[in-house]
Motif scaffolding. Structure first.
Motif, short mmCIF file in Angstrom:
data_model
loop_
_atom_site.label_atom_id
_atom_site.label_comp_id
_atom_site.label_asym_id
_atom_site.label_seq_id
_atom_site.Cartn_x
_atom_site.Cartn_y
_atom_site.Cartn_z
N GLN A 1 64.38 77.72 2.70
CA GLN A 1 63.64 78.70 1.90
C GLN A 1 63.37 78.23 0.47
OE1 GLN A 1 65.67 79.91 4.50
NE2 GLN A 1 63.69 80.45 5.39
N TYR A 2 64.39 77.69 -0.19
CA TYR A 2 64.19 77.31 -1.60
C TYR A 2 63.25 76.11 -1.71
CZ TYR A 2 65.61 77.63 -6.53
OH TYR A 2 65.63 77.82 -7.90
N GLU A 3 63.45 75.12 -0.89
CA GLU A 3 62.59 73.94 -0.95
C GLU A 3 61.14 74.30 -0.71
OE1 GLU A 3 60.51 70.20 0.16
OE2 GLU A 3 60.71 72.07 1.31
N ALA A 4 60.91 75.24 0.21
CA ALA A 4 59.55 75.63 0.54
C ALA A 4 58.84 76.27 -0.65
CB ALA A 4 59.56 76.60 1.73
N VAL A 5 59.56 77.12 -1.39
CA VAL A 5 58.96 77.76 -2.56
C VAL A 5 58.62 76.72 -3.62
CG1 VAL A 5 59.31 79.44 -4.40
CG2 VAL A 5 60.20 79.92 -2.12
N ASN A 6 59.56 75.82 -3.91
CA ASN A 6 59.31 74.77 -4.88
C ASN A 6 58.13 73.90 -4.46
OD1 ASN A 6 61.31 75.41 -6.73
ND2 ASN A 6 62.81 73.98 -5.87
N TRP A 7 58.10 73.55 -3.19
CA TRP A 7 57.04 72.71 -2.66
C TRP A 7 55.69 73.41 -2.79
CZ3 TRP A 7 53.73 73.65 1.39
CH2 TRP A 7 53.00 72.56 1.87
N GLY A 8 55.64 74.70 -2.44
CA GLY A 8 54.39 75.44 -2.53
C GLY A 8 53.89 75.54 -3.96
N PHE A 9 54.79 75.76 -4.90
CA PHE A 9 54.39 75.82 -6.31
C PHE A 9 53.82 74.47 -6.74
CE2 PHE A 9 54.78 76.01 -10.89
CZ PHE A 9 54.51 77.34 -11.19
N GLY A 10 54.44 73.39 -6.29
CA GLY A 10 53.95 72.05 -6.61
C GLY A 10 52.58 71.76 -6.03
N GLU A 11 52.27 72.34 -4.88
CA GLU A 11 50.95 72.16 -4.29
C GLU A 11 49.85 72.70 -5.22
OE1 GLU A 11 50.16 70.88 -0.49
OE2 GLU A 11 51.38 69.88 -2.02
N ILE A 12 50.18 73.75 -5.94
CA ILE A 12 49.21 74.34 -6.86
C ILE A 12 49.23 73.60 -8.20
CG2 ILE A 12 48.41 76.47 -7.94
CD1 ILE A 12 48.52 76.37 -4.78
N LEU A 13 50.43 73.36 -8.74
CA LEU A 13 50.56 72.75 -10.05
C LEU A 13 50.06 71.30 -10.06
CD1 LEU A 13 51.72 72.78 -12.97
CD2 LEU A 13 53.88 71.97 -11.99
N TRP A 14 50.55 70.50 -9.13
CA TRP A 14 50.26 69.07 -9.15
C TRP A 14 49.01 68.69 -8.35
CZ3 TRP A 14 56.09 67.93 -8.13
CH2 TRP A 14 56.78 67.86 -9.36
N PHE A 15 48.80 69.37 -7.22
CA PHE A 15 47.74 68.93 -6.32
C PHE A 15 46.54 69.87 -6.29
CE2 PHE A 15 51.84 67.36 -4.72
CZ PHE A 15 51.62 66.01 -4.93
N ARG A 16 46.62 70.95 -7.08
CA ARG A 16 45.49 71.85 -7.26
C ARG A 16 44.85 72.26 -5.92
NH1 ARG A 16 45.25 67.77 -10.72
NH2 ARG A 16 43.59 66.72 -9.59
N ARG A 17 45.70 72.64 -4.98
CA ARG A 17 45.22 73.06 -3.66
C ARG A 17 44.49 74.39 -3.72
NH1 ARG A 17 45.84 68.90 0.25
NH2 ARG A 17 47.85 67.89 -0.10
N ALA A 18 44.74 75.15 -4.77
CA ALA A 18 44.07 76.43 -4.95
C ALA A 18 43.74 76.62 -6.42
CB ALA A 18 44.94 77.58 -4.45
N THR A 19 42.70 77.39 -6.69
CA THR A 19 42.30 77.70 -8.06
C THR A 19 42.03 79.20 -8.15
OG1 THR A 19 39.97 77.25 -7.53
CG2 THR A 19 41.27 75.42 -8.44
N GLY A 20 41.82 79.67 -9.38
CA GLY A 20 41.42 81.05 -9.59
C GLY A 20 42.43 82.06 -9.10
N ALA A 21 41.91 83.11 -8.46
CA ALA A 21 42.76 84.23 -8.03
C ALA A 21 43.78 83.79 -6.99
CB ALA A 21 41.89 85.35 -7.48
#
Length: 263
Positions: free
Chosen positions: A102-122
């Motif tokens: 559970q914890y690794e998944a949350v960290n990993w998901g946040f990194g997908e947005i922060l570092w890899f810009r998988r999503a933008t905007g809303a």
């Protein structure tokens, strides 16, 4: 002793902390094929999943961080990381399990947005908010297990501390750390002073500073982020199914071995 690793991998960090606690010398190597999913070369021979960490001890190659940790504990029993009491051993393993899933998944998901810009905007705002809320829940759960003790095992640093350290530290890096002055924040400050952890965190910091440069590799398909089990679940349940579909369309994500259609 060879450790295939990536300094940002929380699973790798856990193993490095354990090895350093026990004074075991090892050489760390970032596999040339890391993130490509290629099935050739010594790294893939050592671990068909092509995931880090992998510990190579002579002719023996061991993958999966928990299996590696168990091997290290049995091969070099002193100083012990697992407590002797069965109930405390079970607690240490449960803490590791929550951190690894559970914890690794949350960290990993946040990194997908922060570092890899998988999503933008809303969508990015929604995923960041979900990550922040879930991080608070997980840190609350850990804090309850820590209580007022200096370490998760009580008076002695151990298995659960090695497992939780990379997870909480990454949250701090993301600005999602525990509240200042809280027992978990004091634990994080204390653990950063421990030589085995301090060296591992320095390696994490150096790699994190270069992530902006490396991110294009993962969005153009040069390397592909692995959407395994709990990570995929997190992205879907947190509202990011569009991210998964876009990754499939653009060919810049992958799933664990064996690949679909692979004989």
């Amino acid at each position: 002793m060879l450790l295939y690793e990536h300094p940002l991998s929380s699973y790798t960090q856990k193993v490095k902390i354990a090895l350093r606690e026990k004074g075991v010398a090892f050489a760390a190597e970032l596999p040339e094929s890391f993130g490509t999913g290629r099935s050739d070369g010594p790294f893939a021979q050592a671990n068909p999943r092509t995931e880090v960490p992998v510990l190579v001890d002579g002719a023996l190659s061991i993958f999966e961080s928990t299996v590696i940790l168990e091997y290290v504990e049995e091969r070099w029993p002193e100083p012990a990381l697992l407590p002797r009491d069965p109930a405390k051993r079970a607690l240490a393993r449960m803490i590791e399990e929550i951190c690894d899933t559970q914890y690794e998944a949350v960290n990993w998901g946040f990194g997908e947005i922060l570092w890899f810009r998988r999503a933008t905007g809303a969508l990015a705002d929604r995923l960041r908010a979900e990550a922040a809320a879930q991080t608070a829940v997980l840190q609350g759960w850990l804090a309850a297990r820590l209580g007022d003790a200096p370490w998760f095992g009580g008076e002695v640093f151990g298995w659960a501390d090695a497992a939780a350290a990379p997870m909480v530290n990454r949250s701090v890096h993301y600005g999602l750390g525990p509240a200042d002055g809280s027992p978990l924040a004091r634990w994080h400050a204390r653990i950063r002073e421990r030589p085995s952890v301090a060296e591992t965190f320095r390696e994490f910091d150096a790699a994190a500073a270069r992530m902006a440069e490396a991110s294009e590799l993962y969005t153009t398909g040069g390397r592909r982020r692995e959407y395994r089990d709990h990570r995929l679940e997190w992205m879907v349940k947190s509202g990011g199914v569009e991210v998964v579909l876009a990754g499939l369309r653009d060919g810049n994500i992958r799933f664990p071995w064996p690949d679909a259609g692979q004989s």
